[in-house]
Design a protein around this motif. Sequence first.
Motif, short mmCIF file in Angstrom:
data_model
loop_
_atom_site.label_atom_id
_atom_site.label_comp_id
_atom_site.label_asym_id
_atom_site.label_seq_id
_atom_site.Cartn_x
_atom_site.Cartn_y
_atom_site.Cartn_z
N SER A 284 0.82 -1.20 0.00
CA SER A 284 0.00 0.00 0.00
C SER A 284 0.86 1.26 0.00
O SER A 284 1.98 1.28 0.55
N ALA A 285 0.32 2.30 -0.63
CA ALA A 285 1.03 3.58 -0.66
C ALA A 285 0.87 4.34 0.65
O ALA A 285 1.66 5.24 0.95
N GLU A 286 -0.17 3.99 1.45
CA GLU A 286 -0.43 4.67 2.72
C GLU A 286 -0.67 3.62 3.79
O GLU A 286 -1.55 2.77 3.64
N GLY A 287 0.12 3.72 4.84
CA GLY A 287 -0.07 2.81 5.95
C GLY A 287 0.58 1.47 5.76
O GLY A 287 1.00 1.10 4.65
N PRO A 288 0.64 0.67 6.84
CA PRO A 288 1.27 -0.66 6.79
C PRO A 288 0.31 -1.71 6.26
O PRO A 288 -0.14 -2.61 6.98
N GLY A 289 -0.04 -1.59 4.99
CA GLY A 289 -0.99 -2.52 4.42
C GLY A 289 -0.51 -3.12 3.12
O GLY A 289 0.37 -2.60 2.44
N ILE A 290 -1.14 -4.23 2.73
CA ILE A 290 -0.88 -4.90 1.47
C ILE A 290 -2.23 -5.12 0.79
O ILE A 290 -3.15 -5.75 1.34
N GLY A 291 -2.38 -4.56 -0.42
CA GLY A 291 -3.63 -4.70 -1.17
C GLY A 291 -3.70 -6.01 -1.92
O GLY A 291 -2.69 -6.49 -2.45
N VAL A 292 -4.92 -6.56 -1.99
CA VAL A 292 -5.16 -7.82 -2.69
C VAL A 292 -5.97 -7.50 -3.95
O VAL A 292 -7.05 -6.88 -3.86
N TYR A 293 -5.48 -7.92 -5.14
CA TYR A 293 -6.08 -7.55 -6.42
C TYR A 293 -6.32 -8.80 -7.26
O TYR A 293 -5.69 -9.86 -7.06
N ARG A 294 -7.24 -8.65 -8.23
CA ARG A 294 -7.45 -9.66 -9.24
C ARG A 294 -6.53 -9.38 -10.43
O ARG A 294 -6.24 -8.24 -10.75
N TYR A 295 -6.06 -10.43 -11.08
CA TYR A 295 -5.19 -10.21 -12.24
C TYR A 295 -5.71 -10.90 -13.50
O TYR A 295 -5.02 -10.97 -14.50
N GLU A 296 -6.97 -11.41 -13.46
CA GLU A 296 -7.54 -11.97 -14.67
C GLU A 296 -7.78 -10.85 -15.68
O GLU A 296 -7.90 -9.68 -15.32
N ASP A 297 -7.89 -11.22 -16.95
CA ASP A 297 -7.99 -10.21 -18.00
C ASP A 297 -9.25 -9.35 -17.84
O ASP A 297 -9.21 -8.13 -17.98
N THR A 298 -10.37 -9.97 -17.51
CA THR A 298 -11.62 -9.21 -17.46
C THR A 298 -11.75 -8.39 -16.20
O THR A 298 -12.38 -7.33 -16.20
N THR A 299 -11.16 -8.84 -15.11
CA THR A 299 -11.27 -8.12 -13.83
C THR A 299 -9.91 -7.61 -13.36
O THR A 299 -9.67 -7.49 -12.16
N PHE A 300 -9.06 -7.33 -14.29
CA PHE A 300 -7.69 -6.96 -13.92
C PHE A 300 -7.67 -5.65 -13.12
O PHE A 300 -8.35 -4.68 -13.48
N GLY A 301 -6.91 -5.65 -12.04
CA GLY A 301 -6.72 -4.46 -11.23
C GLY A 301 -7.83 -4.20 -10.23
O GLY A 301 -7.81 -3.16 -9.54
N LYS A 302 -8.81 -5.10 -10.11
CA LYS A 302 -9.88 -4.90 -9.14
C LYS A 302 -9.39 -5.30 -7.76
O LYS A 302 -8.91 -6.41 -7.56
N GLN A 303 -9.52 -4.37 -6.82
CA GLN A 303 -9.03 -4.63 -5.46
C GLN A 303 -10.09 -5.39 -4.68
O GLN A 303 -11.25 -4.98 -4.59
N LEU A 304 -9.66 -6.48 -4.10
CA LEU A 304 -10.55 -7.32 -3.30
C LEU A 304 -10.49 -6.98 -1.83
O LEU A 304 -11.51 -7.00 -1.13
N ASP A 305 -9.31 -6.67 -1.35
CA ASP A 305 -9.16 -6.45 0.09
C ASP A 305 -7.83 -5.74 0.33
O ASP A 305 -6.99 -5.61 -0.58
N GLU A 306 -7.64 -5.31 1.55
CA GLU A 306 -6.35 -4.74 1.99
C GLU A 306 -6.06 -5.25 3.38
O GLU A 306 -6.89 -5.10 4.31
N VAL A 307 -4.91 -5.85 3.54
CA VAL A 307 -4.50 -6.45 4.80
C VAL A 307 -3.63 -5.45 5.55
O VAL A 307 -2.62 -4.98 5.02
N LEU A 308 -4.02 -5.12 6.79
CA LEU A 308 -3.22 -4.25 7.65
C LEU A 308 -2.31 -5.11 8.50
O LEU A 308 -2.77 -6.06 9.18
N LEU A 309 -1.03 -4.79 8.47
CA LEU A 309 -0.02 -5.53 9.24
C LEU A 309 0.35 -4.71 10.46
O LEU A 309 1.04 -3.69 10.36
#
Length: 642
Positions: A284-309
């Motif tokens: 993540s660009a802000e905070g201690p987090g890691i974003g979870v994204y889809r990488y399939e062609d049709t849903t590419f770049g869709k964020q599913l969740d963000e994990v705060l560490l």
Amino acid sequence: ITREEALAARKIKTDAERERWEAQQQSRARLRTAREALQLETMTGKTLQGDVASRALSALHSTTRSAEVQLPPPTRKPPPGEPNMYTLRPFRNSREIRVRSSNARRLKKRFYTLGLVGLALSLLTAERSIHSAPSPAATGVTAAAVDANGGLVLLSGNTLLLHDRAGVATVNRPIKSLGLGSLSAPMAFDTDNALVATGRLLDATQNQLLRCHLETSACTPIVPELNADPTAFAMNPIDDSIIVAGNSRLTKFSAQGEVIASAEADLSENPALRLHAGLLFLNSAEGPGIGVYRYEDTTFGKQLDEVLLLPTAAVDAQLGRVGDFIWSGSAWWVTLYDSGSEKPGLYRFDDEWNSLGQVDLSVFSQPLALAHWGEKTLVSDQHSTALQRFNASGNAETPFVSSTLEVLVDERQQHIELERITWRGGFLIAIIITALGFGLGLLQRLRQQVYQPQRERGAELLDDNTNQIQWIPPATNRHNRLRYRLLGYSALASVFVLLGVLASVTAWQLVALMLALAGPALALLLLARKPIGHIGILGNRVVLVDHNGMYHVASSSGIQRRGPFLLIDDIVVFCGSLLIPAFQSEKIKSQLQPISANGIKVDRKTVLVKLLEGRHPLATGGSAILLCVAAALISWALQGVM
């Protein structure tokens, strides 16, 4: 002539005394001749005849007749301040003196030219030392990757270091041999065991995502149409597609470099992309987090969740940014750092992002790079040659150190140090040339101005006026007073040196201090050893004798004065001061000042030029001080160079 007779001859002052002395020597010579003849007659028992007898009788006759020759009177003891008149030389207006102004003008141009050359060199060396940065310094590991055979490849500076699966170094490959001008992290190997990394070809102007076959030393761009510099990428081993992060976007490319999908994304300063379990992870660009994204062609770049560490140790240390992270040894390894101090920490998490504790790191600096080597996790730092190694449980093992990397770092450091010393040393030499050129040029300009009028004249002879000159005696105990001042200054200088030692100054600074303090001591020593000259009064005229025994005579406007200095053409005499005694001050005031007051008061540059021209002890001492100060400055500057 015996030694006593020669000494008596040196003390003779007038022509009458000299005639009496010569007559005495002739009578003594005739007496010796007669005595030798009589001794010869006694030894041989024969009566001398002919020329020998006539010479003996003539010698005895002349000896008897010269008995009436009177011996010279006792030698007169010279008063204090009177020079030996037989050793003095009159000042003469020679051709060398008359052409001094034109010579000074010619030398002035040459020295100014030298100063301009030194100035140009100093600007050139300063520009090169500031803006001509050396190639990337190989002080540590910039990136690490593991090939399909388990071999470890390290990037350090502009060199790739290849190792087998046991960590034994095999070969070093400079990136120029691959046709590359630069190469940077991250690095990874694809399914064809080709190295994929960001870099720049020799004929390119910007970084690109490159695929390099190390066996054939060939590198080709994967996505040549990419406008922005790629900062992070992840490869899908199923279809060899590549996901690139850069320019605030996530872009998916096929193996042939065609754009498949694209999406906007908020990227951090050091983005990290990872593919795991069918998901795309991005720090993540802000905070201690890691974003979870889809990488399939049709849903590419869709964020599913963000994990705060938020492990307790990281929260206490206020580590609020996520750096690099990887999946290794059945756990997530994540580096957290503080954007202010950038002091990193390494933490482990399970597949559900539950904290498994902190990993003890050695002294490392941000950014840290992570790589998995079999069941081991490697942590590299671009400022360290050792890669810290951990097992699957997070326990530290023996750090991995590449022998070729240590040699490469040593050679690179020596090259950088030599280059730095060369440019800084060249800059220092150029500054010295500049100062020397302009300084000597200014001195020649002053000489040209002082000697331009050409008013010098020769000195009159003093043979007939020797006994009429009143000489001013030197200062009482002058040598002792100068010696006491030298001892006092030496003690004071020793105190300063001792204070410098107690203050723990560097060796270069201590040498500079000692050189600067040695200047005045050397000047006092020169003044104590050199003669001060002589000052005489001849009616309404002044007789000046410099330290070299050259004299001049002048009155009223022919005399030049400035402070304690008296000048007649090139003859300069220092009358003394409170610090440096020369002549008795009361005699100067009562006898000399009434006559010298009618002289011409000159400027400082005239006194300076004539002191230097005549190599006066004051000029020599001042030059010694300047040289010592210059040597001290050079020594102080060498500390920065070395």
